[in-house]
Design an enzyme around this catalytic site. Structure first.
Site, mmCIF file in Angstrom:
data_model
loop_
_atom_site.group_PDB
_atom_site.id
_atom_site.type_symbol
_atom_site.label_atom_id
_atom_site.label_comp_id
_atom_site.label_asym_id
_atom_site.label_seq_id
_atom_site.Cartn_x
_atom_site.Cartn_y
_atom_site.Cartn_z
ATOM 1 N N LEU A 121 0.854 -1.174 0.000
ATOM 2 C CA LEU A 121 0.000 0.000 0.000
ATOM 3 C C LEU A 121 0.895 1.231 0.000
ATOM 4 O O LEU A 121 2.000 1.207 0.548
ATOM 5 C CB LEU A 121 -0.897 0.040 1.246
ATOM 6 C CG LEU A 121 -1.964 -1.044 1.398
ATOM 7 C CD1 LEU A 121 -2.655 -0.893 2.755
ATOM 8 C CD2 LEU A 121 -2.982 -0.985 0.270
ATOM 9 N N ASP A 122 0.420 2.321 -0.612
ATOM 10 C CA ASP A 122 1.149 3.580 -0.533
ATOM 11 C C ASP A 122 1.310 3.998 0.921
ATOM 12 O O ASP A 122 0.480 3.655 1.771
ATOM 13 C CB ASP A 122 0.398 4.688 -1.280
ATOM 14 C CG ASP A 122 0.343 4.445 -2.778
ATOM 15 O OD1 ASP A 122 1.166 3.667 -3.283
ATOM 16 O OD2 ASP A 122 -0.532 5.042 -3.431
ATOM 17 N N TRP A 123 2.359 4.760 1.218
ATOM 18 C CA TRP A 123 2.652 5.120 2.608
ATOM 19 C C TRP A 123 1.519 5.919 3.237
ATOM 20 O O TRP A 123 1.265 5.803 4.430
ATOM 21 C CB TRP A 123 3.971 5.888 2.707
ATOM 22 C CG TRP A 123 3.900 7.325 2.318
ATOM 23 C CD1 TRP A 123 3.941 7.835 1.062
ATOM 24 C CD2 TRP A 123 3.774 8.442 3.200
ATOM 25 N NE1 TRP A 123 3.847 9.201 1.095
ATOM 26 C CE2 TRP A 123 3.751 9.601 2.390
ATOM 27 C CE3 TRP A 123 3.693 8.584 4.586
ATOM 28 C CZ2 TRP A 123 3.630 10.883 2.919
ATOM 29 C CZ3 TRP A 123 3.568 9.862 5.116
ATOM 30 C CH2 TRP A 123 3.549 10.994 4.284
ATOM 31 N N THR A 143 -1.713 5.626 2.362
ATOM 32 C CA THR A 143 -2.936 4.822 2.367
ATOM 33 C C THR A 143 -2.936 3.950 3.613
ATOM 34 O O THR A 143 -1.914 3.393 3.991
ATOM 35 C CB THR A 143 -3.005 3.920 1.117
ATOM 36 O OG1 THR A 143 -2.952 4.734 -0.056
ATOM 37 C CG2 THR A 143 -4.282 3.101 1.090
ATOM 38 N N ARG A 167 -5.947 6.421 -7.209
ATOM 39 C CA ARG A 167 -5.689 7.857 -7.149
ATOM 40 C C ARG A 167 -5.807 8.493 -8.533
ATOM 41 O O ARG A 167 -6.446 9.546 -8.696
ATOM 42 C CB ARG A 167 -4.307 8.103 -6.544
ATOM 43 C CG ARG A 167 -4.180 7.549 -5.134
ATOM 44 C CD ARG A 167 -2.750 7.467 -4.635
ATOM 45 N NE ARG A 167 -2.170 8.775 -4.406
ATOM 46 C CZ ARG A 167 -0.970 8.959 -3.863
ATOM 47 N NH1 ARG A 167 -0.244 7.918 -3.490
ATOM 48 N NH2 ARG A 167 -0.504 10.179 -3.675
#
Length: 221
Positions: free
Chosen positions: A66-68, A70, A167
């Site tokens: 996951l993105d940091w 998110t 996104r």
């Protein structure tokens, strides 16, 4: 044009691991926003969800990311066999994921599908961009959950797992995710102190028992 905003200083939350499920083959964690999934290349970015999971169980290895900024559910395999089996489920699109995104504005429809291929925007990496010639297939189902005067909460079901897919697809719809540093205009970016994207549900087969598992996480925003 969305401005190039500097990445904020890395100051990861120091809360303990939030364990959703654990057995001898699997570890499912609930990641907070602001914590890297894997360590970065910059100084001071060694602390991440993977390093914390490995401190808890040295066999823990990620099978997706996951993105940091998110938050939400993320899966670790605890044996080599489990990691291979889980990896194949992701590759074959067996894993079902759901996210909640708070976006700026109100979509014209109550649901839909975005089918727009993505690739890295190399001069501005790690940003991604839609490219119908060189992009990789990216498909997202979405539907409206609730609305306020200025925002909408969407349930998003990615059918593919491209970097920044939700996104960019929200930006494509004309309704960027609130707090998104890379893809939201100023008004939407400053509307919340965090990026409002949360991995709220994941379903997959247990890599050993083959039982169909479903895990959920309450949305924190």
């Amino acid at each position: 044009m969305i401005p190039q905003r500097p990445r904020p200083d890395y100051n990861p939350p120091m809360e303990p691991l939030s364990i959703v499920f654990e057995d001898e083959y699997l570890l499912v964690l609930d990641k907070p926003t602001g914590l890297l999934t894997v360590s970065g290349t910059s100084p001071g970015t060694d602390d991440c969800l993977e390093s914390r999971a490995m401190a808890y169980n040295p066999e823990a290895r990620l099978v997706h990311r996951l993105d940091w900024d998110t938050s939400g559910l993320i899966i670790f395999g605890l044996t080599a066999k489990a990691r291979v089996h889980l990896g194949r489920q992701f590759e074959d699109r067996v894993v079902k994921k759901q996210y909640i995104a708070r976006v700026w504005g109100h979509p014209d429809q109550s649901s839909g599908i975005v089918n727009q291929p993505l690739r890295c925007d190399w001069p501005n990496r790690p940003r991604q961009m839609i490219d119908h010639e060189k992009g990789r297939e990216a498909i997202t189902e979405w539907e409206v959950i609730t609305q306020t005067e200025t925002t909408t909460d969407l349930l998003m079901k990615p059918q593919t797992g491209r970097s920044h897919q939700l996104r960019v697809h929200c930006q494509y719809l004309g309704h960027p995710i609130i707090g998104d540093r890379m893809y939201a205009p100023d008004e939407a970016y400053h509307a919340h102190k965090r990026m409002c994207l949360h991995a709220s549900q994941v379903e997959f087969y247990h890599p050993v028992t083959r039982e169909w598992l479903k895990f959920t996480s309450a949305c924190p925003f």
